[in-house]
Design an enzyme around this catalytic site. Structure first.
Site, PDB file in Angstrom:
ATOM      1  N   ARG A 197      -1.342 -13.711   8.285  1.00 44.50           N
ATOM      2  CA  ARG A 197      -2.136 -12.692   8.982  1.00 44.50           C
ATOM      3  C   ARG A 197      -1.517 -12.397  10.349  1.00 44.50           C
ATOM      4  O   ARG A 197      -1.804 -11.362  10.950  1.00 44.50           O
ATOM      5  CB  ARG A 197      -3.585 -13.161   9.208  1.00 44.50           C
ATOM      6  CG  ARG A 197      -4.444 -13.444   7.982  1.00 44.50           C
ATOM      7  CD  ARG A 197      -4.379 -12.370   6.956  1.00 44.50           C
ATOM      8  NE  ARG A 197      -3.329 -12.635   5.975  1.00 44.50           N
ATOM      9  CZ  ARG A 197      -2.833 -11.751   5.155  1.00 44.50           C
ATOM     10  NH1 ARG A 197      -3.232 -10.507   5.198  1.00 44.50           N
ATOM     11  NH2 ARG A 197      -1.887 -12.076   4.281  1.00 44.50           N
ATOM     12  N   THR A 243       0.834  -1.200   0.000  1.00 53.40           N
ATOM     13  CA  THR A 243       0.000   0.000   0.000  1.00 53.40           C
ATOM     14  C   THR A 243       0.869   1.251   0.000  1.00 53.40           C
ATOM     15  O   THR A 243       0.592   2.224  -0.712  1.00 53.40           O
ATOM     16  CB  THR A 243      -0.942   0.008   1.220  1.00 53.40           C
ATOM     17  OG1 THR A 243      -1.737  -1.181   1.205  1.00 53.40           O
ATOM     18  CG2 THR A 243      -1.858   1.221   1.179  1.00 53.40           C
ATOM     19  N   GLN A 297      -1.349 -15.448  -2.969  1.00 52.43           N
ATOM     20  CA  GLN A 297      -2.559 -15.102  -2.215  1.00 52.43           C
ATOM     21  C   GLN A 297      -3.804 -15.110  -3.105  1.00 52.43           C
ATOM     22  O   GLN A 297      -4.813 -14.473  -2.774  1.00 52.43           O
ATOM     23  CB  GLN A 297      -2.392 -13.733  -1.551  1.00 52.43           C
ATOM     24  CG  GLN A 297      -1.289 -13.698  -0.507  1.00 52.43           C
ATOM     25  CD  GLN A 297      -1.245 -12.385   0.251  1.00 52.43           C
ATOM     26  OE1 GLN A 297      -2.133 -12.075   1.051  1.00 52.43           O
ATOM     27  NE2 GLN A 297      -0.205 -11.600   0.005  1.00 52.43           N
TER      28      GLN A 297
END
Length: 714
Positions: A601, A37, A254
């Site tokens: 995660r 990001t 993913q």
């Protein structure tokens, strides 16, 4: 390049290269937790800051509103007001924005409605009935599944062959799809899949519009490229043809959404699709400890369909990964709840930073019971959402009809809510009048009222209803939209219905409607509101209060937690036997990618567990340890034996499926159209055949790929 600029400071070597390599096609392979990001937002800032393009010439697309909002906030913090004209949003919100400007070219009005799945099913049931089919022979959910898959692949009705889906619906799938699209257009409505499909149609049939957007978007950035379907792939290819400055960020490791149309091949072939494409790997992880990354990298290395990458980190904190076995699934849930209780009491971790990730939704019940017993607050991510509640759906239908009188589906939902004396015969008269005159149900009702063929309470109520909707529509021109909707809810007695209701949940329902109305003030227009709630994603709505998070592994993608528990790692549960039965090796590789997502995660602490015995549909069954545990490097985790039984052995041979050899099956018997039964999925119909694999539509669970050894003729 001035590397002293704030947005460049702190970037590692690979990130800096990804941000500053501006011209030409670029694929950024961003492993989990590698700062993608920041790379995306820094790249946008760099393009604007160095005058490569104006903000309005940049297109950035994501899969969730949450990701788009985060990207916009980060860019806005640096660029300020100058980025106001930049196009940052989800695939479907950007596509919807384009269609608002050019809908008339495709036969729609600019205020078209975007319908949800409930409305799709209702419309399809009407069409199936009108075509004279029994819904048992042509199930609405199956027909919708096919239509959605056509749209995922950008296939228009005219390009569907009648026998594309075997002999489904007597070879009338093409006509049914056509009728569905025609009725949507008559309602001035589109479904989710239409947004991209109609964009592609617009670009292919109006080359001037296509060229306008190709020139407009000088630089394109795409997040989560591994999750794109064929329609999204085509949309991106069309828009990037002129400038070829497309940057796609993703991680093939993913890619876990094949079941909803995602094509992993899109990211695997990027360097073949785009000539002279550059590929940059982001492998330094900023989220997890090396203990966690070691087992994630080792596990995913067993997949063959992937770009090679290996995550690493400079973090040395965190405990060893734990692999724990338990006697049964209830003991597993109790022990995990106890550990969560201990973590909170010792203030090692807040509850909101703890997650229990399961493979299937049914696994959550044991954890809910155990957490409730200890008084530990929790949330189930993916449970009934605000906009899925009946009263909220009703309120949304009022808003839809308010701005689009042609929305027959919204009309049907609320015409008798609250009760207006409109029975089946009155509604049938409205529908018949609508068909005879080629007008909407709303217009037909208005005609019926004006004809005054009968004087009745129902006619008076309908006249009031029409008047309230039209008056409110006119008020939108000069009155704030939130106030208009609130007054409409009062005038139509919708709010009054819940004020007077004696049921226990009436107060909550009333409160939900008031909250719906209040939320309208956050949007510039009712169209913006309707577009948002139609395109909103589950991952956008993770609450922030202090509760343990329980969710499926699929729902956890894009999230991160300090402490993660991964229960149920047994053969058949995870990897799921259904996935392997349906898609064999491809299914197994996707299950392994799902394991990789679940593992990564965790930031600091990770516990994987399995039960030696598990209750499955009421039966107490012995379990086999998941092959995925056997694929983990033995020196990378701590094995904790809470229960050991000599009859329970780790399975190193990993049979993919168990076949009852005693059954003699002739594959030819399982032809297209044959009615079959599966021990888990129940009864279904064979849709297609490929060797000893059949694609079957099951009444309860939809379309599955099953080997014939698991089927029987009924």
């Amino acid at each position: 390049m001035d590397d002293t600029k704030e947005y460049l400071s702190g970037l590692n070597e690979s990130q800096l290269e990804a941000v500053t390599h501006v011209e030409g096609p670029l694929l950024i392979l961003a492993g989990a937790g590698t700062g993608k990001t920041r790379v995306l937002t820094s790249r946008i800032i760099n393009i604007v800051d160095n005058a490569h393009a104006f903000p309005s010439q940049i297109l950035a697309v994501t899969f969730t509103n949450k990701a788009a909002s985060e990207m916009r906030q980060r860019v806005e913090k640096y660029l300020g007001d100058v980025m106001g004209s930049m196009n940052i949003g989800t695939f479907h919100s950007i596509a919807a924005k384009i269609l608002r400007k050019h809908a008339e070219l495709l036969g729609y009005k600019s205020d078209y409605t975007i319908i949800n799945q409930d409305d799709q099913i209702r419309l399809i049931k009407q069409i199936v009935k009108d075509f004279g089919f029994d819904e048992k022979d042509v199930p609405a959910k199956l027909l919708l599944y096919y239509i959605n898959r056509f749209k995922d692949r950008a296939i228009l009705p005219e390009n569907v062959a009648s026998n594309d889906i075997g002999h489904f619906a007597n070879n009338k799938i093409k006509q049914l799809y056509h009728e569905y699209q025609d009725r949507l257009k008559n309602f001035n409505a589109m479904d989710f899949g239409d947004l991209l499909l109609n964009n592609i149609t617009l670009f292919n049939t109006h080359l001037d519009i296509c060229l306008l957007y190709q020139n407009k978007f000088k630089y394109m950035l795409v997040d989560e490229y591994q999750d794109t379907n064929i329609a999204q792939y085509m949309w991106l290819r069309i828009l990037s043809q002129n400038n070829n400055n497309i940057c796609c960020v993703g991680d093939d490791d993913q890619s876990i959404y094949a079941w909803r149309g995602a094509e992993i091949s899109n990211i695997l072939r990027f360097d073949k699709d785009y000539k002279d494409a550059k590929v940059i790997r982001l492998e330094r992880n900023y989220r997890s400890t090396q203990h966690i990354l070691n087992i994630a990298s080792k596990l995913i290395a067993n997949n063959t369909m992937r770009h090679f990458k290996e995550l690493w980190t400079e973090r040395t904190d965190g405990d060893m990964v734990k692999v724990v076995n338990y006697y049964d699934d209830k003991e597993e849930a109790r022990a995990i709840a106890d550990e969560i209780d201990m973590l909170e009491r010792m203030k090692k971790c807040s509850l909101s930073d703890i997650a229990v990730l399961v493979r299937a939704g049914y696994q959550t019940r044991n954890f809910e019971e155990s957490l409730n017993f200890l008084g530990i607050p929790y949330r189930i991510i993916g449970s009934t959402k605000f906009y899925d509640r009946t009263e909220v759906k009703d309120g949304v239908a009022y808003i839809r009809l308010l701005i689009n009188h042609d929305d027959n589906l919204a009309f049907e939902r609320i015409i008798n809510v609250p009760k207006r004396g409109v029975g089946p015969s009155t509604l049938q008269n409205i529908i018949q009048l609508s068909k005879e005159n080629g007008i909407s149900y709303f217009a037909a009702t208005k005609m019926l009222v004006q004809q005054k063929k009968s004087k009745s309470k129902a006619m008076d109520s309908l006249a009031d209803f029409i008047n309230h909707i039209e008056t409110s529509n006119h008020q939108l021109k000069h009155t704030e939209h939130r106030k208009v909707v609130e007054e409409l809810m009062e005038k139509t007695s919708y709010l009054e219905m819940y004020r007077k209701e004696d049921k226990e949940d009436a107060k909550d329902r009333f409160g939900n409607i008031k909250e719906l109305v209040r939320s309208l003030e956050e949007y510039e227009s009712l169209n913006d509101f309707l577009q948002y709630i139609t395109l909103v994603n589950d991952a956008d709505n993770v609450a922030e209060d202090n509760r343990v998070n329980i969710m499926t592994m699929h729902a956890a993608k894009g999230l991160e937690f300090d402490t993660v528990f991964l229960p149920g790692w047994e053969e058949g549960v995870f990897p799921s036997s259904k996935s392997i039965e349906e898609d064999r090796e491809n299914g197994l590789e996707e299950e392994r990618r799902l394991a990789y997502v679940a593992i990564t995660r965790a930031k600091r602490n990770l516990t994987i567990s399995y039960a030696c015995y598990r209750r499955v549909y009421g039966d107490f069954q012995a379990s086999e340890i998941s092959r995925f545990i056997n694929e983990l490097p033995k020196n990378a985790y701590q094995l904790i034996n809470n229960y050991f039984n000599n009859t329970y052995k780790q399975n190193n041979n990993h049979p993919v499926i168990k076949i009852n050899k005693a059954r003699s099956i002739e594959h030819a018997k399982f032809g297209v159209g044959e009615k079959v039964e599966h021990v888990t999925f129940g009864k279904g119909v064979v849709l297609s055949a490929d060797g000893n694999v059949r694609q079957v539509f099951f009444e309860k669970t939809g379309v599955k790929k099953i080997m014939v050894e698991f089927l029987k003729i009924v």
